[in-house]
Write an enzyme that holds these catalytic residues in place. Structure first.
Site, PDB file in Angstrom:
ATOM      1  N   ASP A 171      39.673  49.941  44.878  1.00 32.07           N
ATOM      2  CA  ASP A 171      39.535  51.322  44.400  1.00 32.07           C
ATOM      3  C   ASP A 171      39.933  51.440  42.928  1.00 32.07           C
ATOM      4  O   ASP A 171      40.923  50.846  42.497  1.00 32.07           O
ATOM      5  CB  ASP A 171      40.446  52.223  45.247  1.00 32.07           C
ATOM      6  CG  ASP A 171      40.280  53.686  44.924  1.00 32.07           C
ATOM      7  OD1 ASP A 171      39.237  54.250  45.309  1.00 32.07           O
ATOM      8  OD2 ASP A 171      41.177  54.257  44.280  1.00 32.07           O
ATOM      9  N   GLU A 229      41.085  31.273  48.771  1.00 34.37           N
ATOM     10  CA  GLU A 229      41.777  30.546  49.848  1.00 34.37           C
ATOM     11  C   GLU A 229      41.223  30.941  51.210  1.00 34.37           C
ATOM     12  O   GLU A 229      41.260  30.167  52.161  1.00 34.37           O
ATOM     13  CB  GLU A 229      43.276  30.902  49.858  1.00 34.37           C
ATOM     14  CG  GLU A 229      44.100  30.255  48.786  1.00 34.37           C
ATOM     15  CD  GLU A 229      45.526  30.816  48.853  1.00 34.37           C
ATOM     16  OE1 GLU A 229      46.053  31.057  49.964  1.00 34.37           O
ATOM     17  OE2 GLU A 229      46.103  31.036  47.766  1.00 34.37           O
TER      18      GLU A 229
END
Ligand code: NOJ
Length: 530
Positions: free
Chosen positions: A199, A240
């Site tokens: 956001d 990851e």
């Protein structure tokens, strides 16, 4: 394309949880409601779901005022349910994207409550932007919601909030703020989130000392250079987990926008330029061309967005002569709208947009062709309405609960035996219910279902080649699939004269009826295969 790079061409459906589906009949959408409608979403043919914030929140800004990033608001369900939802969606082939709100927290967040309690000069206040008592606000900045972005605490200090006073801005030069958000990312990736929507991604960093606005110097809180380092560290974490970072970035400068999409930063960002353009072939082509040419050098896919929970719904926007843009400052009550025209254009726009290379965002209710609702003034909850002194209707008109079945309209939000819904559903929305549209081949829902399915067979096709560029009222392009050598052609006629379809290509789908002589009428799109 490896499936790990799903975000390059995915069709992503935005679920505004509060208004999607109400599982317990209390008038507010919830995770139980979403879980019950997962088969609908899978059938629709989208690849991923983006959920607007479902965290604990006093809902001063529809959940973008987060009190705890690791708790689901009881109005929506529980953390356990969110985990189940993510797993069930994945079982149906739908990836889940959660919304992260790093620029600010709720004034009910533990950190802000502790900062207020600890008083001026405390380390707790360093996590925010507090300034000492003074008669005037500390600088001349303007809130993204309009008005002064500073409020006073009881002890007279000021604190900064680029949005509502209930959304104090975090101090992103504080290491604890960075650490906390990195941890929140891991928290949701560990629970199976395939990505995050970030956001207000271009607002987090503020210039040192919070200097006044100066046209000769870089903006003090938009698009600051410090942001890139933040997103590089987020990218390492996302990698990851094989998760995608999607930025909400409102930036008029396309080249500066593309900097956030360099290979070690965000994967994609919303392309608001496209949705800011009116229904005009030259404007839309300019945006497509600009988008593709600025994304290519950084190797990032484009995104295409026609609507979201902040802007006027497409059917309404395209049905207005005077204002086809969506800019907040131009939102007014009572703008004349031709919904038939808007719907015809929205259907044509759907095929045009779905054919473009990149990922696609579909806001809930677009597939039902919902117009912007006229929410009675005494029921409006969006803070933008009050902050504009009641002039701006705010964003609730695109946030009204979806009409699923039965009567569709009324306060029940779907005709069932539910409580008054948090925003009233217009009585004539019975004609838009999913139940009614699903078996109607001419409905907006059927158009989206067919188009999304077909898109699966060419969504990863090669680059776009423009066709018929010398015809000012036609927007047409082709893309070829390497896999099978098929060429897909999209043609939109902006009119007023009917136009011929390409010879030798098979018509696969049209957004409206063809003329009796087989030509394509005004405000209609066609897909062809060659
Ligand atoms: C962008 C969100 O989309 C909007 O709904 C919200 O009000 C602001 N950011 C503040 O979080």
């Amino acid at each position: 394309m490896p499936s790990t790079e799903w975000w390059r061409s995915a069709a992503i459906y935005q679920v505004y949880v509060r208004s999607f589906a109400d599982g317990n009949g209390d008038g507010t959408g919830d995770l139980a409601g979403v879980r019950s409608r997962l088969p609908y979403l899978a059938d629709l043919g989208v690849d991923a779901l983006w959920f607007t914030p479902w965290y604990l929140s006093p809902l001063a800004d529809g959940g973008y005022d987060v009190a705890d990033y690791r708790t689901v608001d009881p109005a929506f369900g529980s953390l356990r349910e969110a985990e189940l939802l993510i797993a069930e969606a994945r079982g149906l082939g739908l990836r889940c994207i959660v919304d992260i709100v790093p620029n600010h927290v709720s004034d009910q967040h533990e950190w802000f409550k502790a900062a207020l309690a600890a008083g001026p000069g405390s380390p707790e206040r360093e996590l925010f932007h507090f300034r000492p008592h003074s008669p005037e606000p500390p600088n001349d900045w303007v809130s993204e919601f309009g008005g002064v972005p500073w409020s006073r605490t009881d002890d007279g200090e000021w604190y900064l909030h680029l949005f509502a006073p209930e959304q104090p801005d975090l101090n992103w030069s504080h290491p604890k703020v960075r650490r906390e958000h990195e941890d929140v990312l891991r928290f949701w990736f560990e629970r199976g989130a395939a990505g995050v929507r970030i956001d207000s991604a271009a607002l987090l960093a503020k210039a040192d000392g919070l200097p006044p606005m100066d046209p000769d110097r870089p903006h003090p809180f938009h698009d600051r250079p410090e942001l890139h380092d933040i997103y590089r560290s987020w990218r390492r974490i996302a990698d990851e987990y094989g998760a995608a970072l999607i930025g909400e970035i409102w930036l008029p400068d396309a080249e500066r926008f593309a900097r956030y999409l360099r290979p070690d930063e965000l994967h994609t960002a919303f392309n608001f330029d496209f949705l800011s353009r009116p229904w005009d072939p030259a404007q839309l082509w300019e945006s497509i061309d600009l988008t593709l040419s600025t994304h290519a050098p950084v190797g990032a896919p484009a995104t295409w967005v026609l609507a979201n929970h902040d802007v006027t719904r497409t059917v309404t926007r395209y049905g207005r002569a005077e204002d086809t843009g969506f800019a907040f400052e131009r939102k007014r009550f009572g703008v004349p709208t031709d919904l038939e025209l808007g719907t015809r254009r929205a259907r044509a726009a759907a095929l045009l947009t779905l054919a473009l290379p990149g990922s696609l965002y579909l806001y809930q209710g677009e597939e039902l062709g919902l117009p912007e609702a006229d929410v009675p003034r005494d029921r409006i909850q969006d803070p933008m309405h009050a902050r504009s002194g009641g002039v701006d209707p705010g964003r609730d008109g695109c946030r009204v609960p979806l009409p699923w079945d039965g009567g569709g309209g009324g306060d029940g939000g779907g005709g069932g035996a539910s409580a008054r819904s948090w925003l009233p559903v217009p009585p004539d929305w019975s004609r838009y219910t999913a139940e009614r549209q699903v078996h109607d081949p001419g409905s907006m829902l059927s158009l989206y279902r067919t188009a999304l399915r077909l898109r699966r067979s060419f969504g990863d096709a090669g680059p776009l080649r423009r066709l018929r560029a010398d015809e000012p009222r036609v927007l047409s392009f082709a893309r070829t699939c390497e896999r099978d050598g098929t060429t897909w052609i999209c043609l939109t006629n902006f009119g007023p004269d009917d136009t011929a379809l390409p010879v030798g290509a098979e018509l696969v789908l049209a957004s409206g009826p063809l003329a009796p002589d087989g030509r394509l009428p005004q405000d209609t799109s066609a897909w062809l295969r060659a």
